[in-house]
Write a protein that holds these residues in place. Structure first.
Motif, PDB file in Angstrom:
ATOM      1  N   VAL A 207       3.274  -3.650   2.537  1.00 54.60           N
ATOM      2  CA  VAL A 207       3.281  -2.352   3.202  1.00 54.60           C
ATOM      3  C   VAL A 207       3.622  -1.292   2.161  1.00 54.60           C
ATOM      4  CG1 VAL A 207       3.824  -3.233   5.493  1.00 54.60           C
ATOM      5  CG2 VAL A 207       5.689  -2.655   3.941  1.00 54.60           C
ATOM      6  N   VAL A 208       3.023  -0.111   2.281  1.00 51.97           N
ATOM      7  CA  VAL A 208       3.165   0.934   1.269  1.00 51.97           C
ATOM      8  C   VAL A 208       3.300   2.292   1.950  1.00 51.97           C
ATOM      9  CG1 VAL A 208       1.813  -0.356  -0.432  1.00 51.97           C
ATOM     10  CG2 VAL A 208       0.652   1.252   1.084  1.00 51.97           C
ATOM     11  N   ASP A 209       3.837   3.249   1.184  1.00 51.32           N
ATOM     12  CA  ASP A 209       3.834   4.615   1.711  1.00 51.32           C
ATOM     13  C   ASP A 209       2.607   5.349   1.200  1.00 51.32           C
ATOM     14  OD1 ASP A 209       4.421   5.379  -0.907  1.00 51.32           O
ATOM     15  OD2 ASP A 209       6.481   5.975  -0.478  1.00 51.32           O
ATOM     16  N   ALA A 210       2.417   6.571   1.683  1.00 53.54           N
ATOM     17  CA  ALA A 210       1.195   7.316   1.369  1.00 53.54           C
ATOM     18  C   ALA A 210       1.098   7.657  -0.115  1.00 53.54           C
ATOM     19  CB  ALA A 210       1.150   8.595   2.208  1.00 53.54           C
ATOM     20  N   VAL A 211       2.237   7.910  -0.762  1.00 55.53           N
ATOM     21  CA  VAL A 211       2.199   8.283  -2.179  1.00 55.53           C
ATOM     22  C   VAL A 211       1.779   7.085  -3.032  1.00 55.53           C
ATOM     23  CG1 VAL A 211       3.504   9.259  -4.096  1.00 55.53           C
ATOM     24  CG2 VAL A 211       4.005   9.991  -1.762  1.00 55.53           C
ATOM     25  N   TRP A 212       2.307   5.891  -2.716  1.00 52.22           N
ATOM     26  CA  TRP A 212       1.900   4.696  -3.465  1.00 52.22           C
ATOM     27  C   TRP A 212       0.401   4.459  -3.279  1.00 52.22           C
ATOM     28  CZ3 TRP A 212      -0.341  -0.003  -3.744  1.00 52.22           C
ATOM     29  CH2 TRP A 212       0.024  -0.839  -4.809  1.00 52.22           C
ATOM     30  N   SER A 213      -0.094   4.643  -2.069  1.00 52.87           N
ATOM     31  CA  SER A 213      -1.527   4.470  -1.805  1.00 52.87           C
ATOM     32  C   SER A 213      -2.363   5.422  -2.638  1.00 52.87           C
ATOM     33  CB  SER A 213      -1.833   4.688  -0.322  1.00 52.87           C
ATOM     34  OG  SER A 213      -1.321   3.641   0.464  1.00 52.87           O
ATOM     35  N   SER A 214      -1.888   6.646  -2.811  1.00 52.77           N
ATOM     36  CA  SER A 214      -2.646   7.626  -3.593  1.00 52.77           C
ATOM     37  C   SER A 214      -2.618   7.282  -5.082  1.00 52.77           C
ATOM     38  CB  SER A 214      -2.095   9.031  -3.364  1.00 52.77           C
ATOM     39  OG  SER A 214      -0.789   9.172  -3.916  1.00 52.77           O
ATOM     40  N   LEU A 215      -1.556   6.631  -5.544  1.00 57.38           N
ATOM     41  CA  LEU A 215      -1.479   6.207  -6.943  1.00 57.38           C
ATOM     42  C   LEU A 215      -2.412   5.039  -7.225  1.00 57.38           C
ATOM     43  CD1 LEU A 215       2.378   6.309  -7.640  1.00 57.38           C
ATOM     44  CD2 LEU A 215       0.645   7.882  -8.522  1.00 57.38           C
ATOM     45  N   PHE A 216      -2.534   4.135  -6.254  1.00 58.16           N
ATOM     46  CA  PHE A 216      -3.339   2.926  -6.429  1.00 58.16           C
ATOM     47  C   PHE A 216      -4.312   2.782  -5.258  1.00 58.16           C
ATOM     48  CE2 PHE A 216       0.863   2.220  -8.290  1.00 58.16           C
ATOM     49  CZ  PHE A 216       0.528   1.969  -9.615  1.00 58.16           C
ATOM     50  N   PRO A 217      -5.316   3.646  -5.171  1.00 55.49           N
ATOM     51  CA  PRO A 217      -6.198   3.660  -4.001  1.00 55.49           C
ATOM     52  C   PRO A 217      -7.070   2.412  -3.871  1.00 55.49           C
ATOM     53  CG  PRO A 217      -7.036   5.119  -5.697  1.00 55.49           C
ATOM     54  CD  PRO A 217      -5.670   4.703  -6.147  1.00 55.49           C
ATOM     55  N   SER A 218      -7.244   1.652  -4.955  1.00 50.69           N
ATOM     56  CA  SER A 218      -8.099   0.471  -4.889  1.00 50.69           C
ATOM     57  C   SER A 218      -7.314  -0.834  -4.931  1.00 50.69           C
ATOM     58  CB  SER A 218      -9.114   0.499  -6.045  1.00 50.69           C
ATOM     59  OG  SER A 218      -9.938   1.637  -5.956  1.00 50.69           O
ATOM     60  N   ALA A 219      -6.013  -0.772  -4.700  1.00 46.27           N
ATOM     61  CA  ALA A 219      -5.198  -1.988  -4.689  1.00 46.27           C
ATOM     62  C   ALA A 219      -5.723  -2.955  -3.638  1.00 46.27           C
ATOM     63  CB  ALA A 219      -3.746  -1.637  -4.407  1.00 46.27           C
ATOM     64  N   GLN A 220      -5.734  -4.244  -3.980  1.00 46.96           N
ATOM     65  CA  GLN A 220      -6.280  -5.271  -3.090  1.00 46.96           C
ATOM     66  C   GLN A 220      -5.271  -6.401  -2.907  1.00 46.96           C
ATOM     67  OE1 GLN A 220      -9.902  -6.526  -4.984  1.00 46.96           O
ATOM     68  NE2 GLN A 220     -10.934  -4.594  -4.633  1.00 46.96           N
ATOM     69  N   LEU A 221      -5.073  -6.818  -1.663  1.00 46.81           N
ATOM     70  CA  LEU A 221      -4.183  -7.926  -1.344  1.00 46.81           C
ATOM     71  C   LEU A 221      -5.014  -9.116  -0.873  1.00 46.81           C
ATOM     72  CD1 LEU A 221      -1.047  -8.567  -1.036  1.00 46.81           C
ATOM     73  CD2 LEU A 221      -1.487  -8.344   1.420  1.00 46.81           C
ATOM     74  N   ASP A 222      -4.777 -10.274  -1.470  1.00 47.82           N
ATOM     75  CA  ASP A 222      -5.519 -11.482  -1.120  1.00 47.82           C
ATOM     76  C   ASP A 222      -4.571 -12.565  -0.605  1.00 47.82           C
ATOM     77  OD1 ASP A 222      -8.059 -10.503  -2.054  1.00 47.82           O
ATOM     78  OD2 ASP A 222      -7.363 -10.849  -4.092  1.00 47.82           O
ATOM     79  N   HIS A 223      -5.021 -13.293   0.406  1.00 42.88           N
ATOM     80  CA  HIS A 223      -4.323 -14.486   0.880  1.00 42.88           C
ATOM     81  C   HIS A 223      -4.877 -15.689   0.122  1.00 42.88           C
ATOM     82  CE1 HIS A 223      -3.631 -12.406   5.049  1.00 42.88           C
ATOM     83  NE2 HIS A 223      -2.976 -11.816   4.060  1.00 42.88           N
ATOM     84  N   VAL A 224      -4.001 -16.482  -0.466  1.00 37.94           N
ATOM     85  CA  VAL A 224      -4.403 -17.598  -1.319  1.00 37.94           C
ATOM     86  C   VAL A 224      -3.951 -18.910  -0.688  1.00 37.94           C
ATOM     87  CG1 VAL A 224      -4.195 -18.609  -3.620  1.00 37.94           C
ATOM     88  CG2 VAL A 224      -4.192 -16.127  -3.352  1.00 37.94           C
ATOM     89  N   ALA A 225      -4.800 -19.931  -0.746  1.00 35.30           N
ATOM     90  CA  ALA A 225      -4.462 -21.233  -0.163  1.00 35.30           C
ATOM     91  C   ALA A 225      -3.349 -21.902  -0.958  1.00 35.30           C
ATOM     92  CB  ALA A 225      -5.695 -22.127  -0.141  1.00 35.30           C
TER      93      ALA A 225
END
Length: 252
Positions: A207-225
């Motif tokens: 979970v992130v705040d709006a400022v972190w999202s604006s710093l890293f707009p293409s951040a991707q979270l993956d679920h790994v087996a």
């Protein structure tokens, strides 16, 4: 997150105990496979000294651990010298740190382990609210929250308590945090139940705040087996080529 050319990734995983050699081996393989700059493990079921000893085995020379309470809980954070990470605080539910090497401004990383007992889960939400008041830096919190935000994130024989979900959402609202989303399987926890069916739940997230999202707009979270835990590791990638920050300083 381990720094490598063009790679900035972090992993948080409920490993369900580091006393199992197979689990230690899988953690080592994950750290190498994803070139992680920072690795956070929760529910280590180890005292802090023993958890920190494992840092070299995983390829890190810095660590900070919170001891488990008997066979319950425990958190540990691993990183390397080239990562400028400063621990700000901790409890049985979190480790809070400031990252100063990535992006144009410092930002916060909070690794979270949600209370397993439903009756005491409010203590995790109280911890989040208290953290919100300690800093105005861009904020990323990730880990095993032990709760879902909506009924669709729980697939099992029984429904999730509405009041439990409301409490989680209320805590995130107070903290101005929102779910980052994910790719891969829709759940991060799987347990076989009576009759041969499964309960599958999305307990682990970022979970992130709006400022972190604006710093890293293409951040991707993956679920790994995972082969050793009923929880899936979650990997957050914000590599050099994904960042949209003018003048950002990449890891080397």
């Amino acid at each position: 997150m381990r720094s490598a050319a063009g790679t900035n990734e972090s992993l948080t995983w409920n490993c369900r105990g580091l006393g199992n050699p197979a689990t230690v081996r899988e953690v080592r393989e994950l750290a190498n496979k994803f070139a992680l700059a920072v690795l956070c493990l929760v529910e280590t079921q180890l005292d802090s000294a023993r958890a920190e000893i494992l840092s070299l085995s995983f390829g890190y020379n810095k660590s900070f651990a919170v001891s488990s309470s008997g066979r319950s809980g425990g958190l540990v954070l691993f990183w390397n010298n080239e990562i400028k990470l400063e621990i700000q605080g901790y409890s049985k539910y979190h480790i809070d740190a400031i990252m100063s090497e990535l992006g144009t401004v410092p930002w916060r990383l909070s690794c979270i382990y949600g209370e397993a007992k439903v009756a005491d889960r409010y203590k995790t939400w109280d911890t989040l609210r208290s953290l919100a008041g300690t800093s105005s830096l861009p904020w990323l919190a990730m880990g095993d929250f032990n709760e879902v935000l909506r009924q669709s994130e729980h697939d099992g024989v029984s429904l999730r308590s509405q009041s439990q979900m409301d409490s989680f959402r209320d805590a995130l609202d107070v903290c101005c945090l929102h779910d980052l989303g994910h790719s891969g399987l829709p759940w991060t926890f799987e347990k076989k139940v009576a009759g041969g069916s499964f309960t599958r739940v999305r307990l682990d997230r970022a979970v992130v705040d709006a400022v972190w999202s604006s710093l890293f707009p293409s951040a991707q979270l993956d679920h790994v087996a995972s082969a050793c835990s009923d929880h899936s590791p979650i990997v957050l990638n914000f590599s050099e080529e994904l960042m949209k920050i003018k003048g950002a300083r990449p890891f080397k």
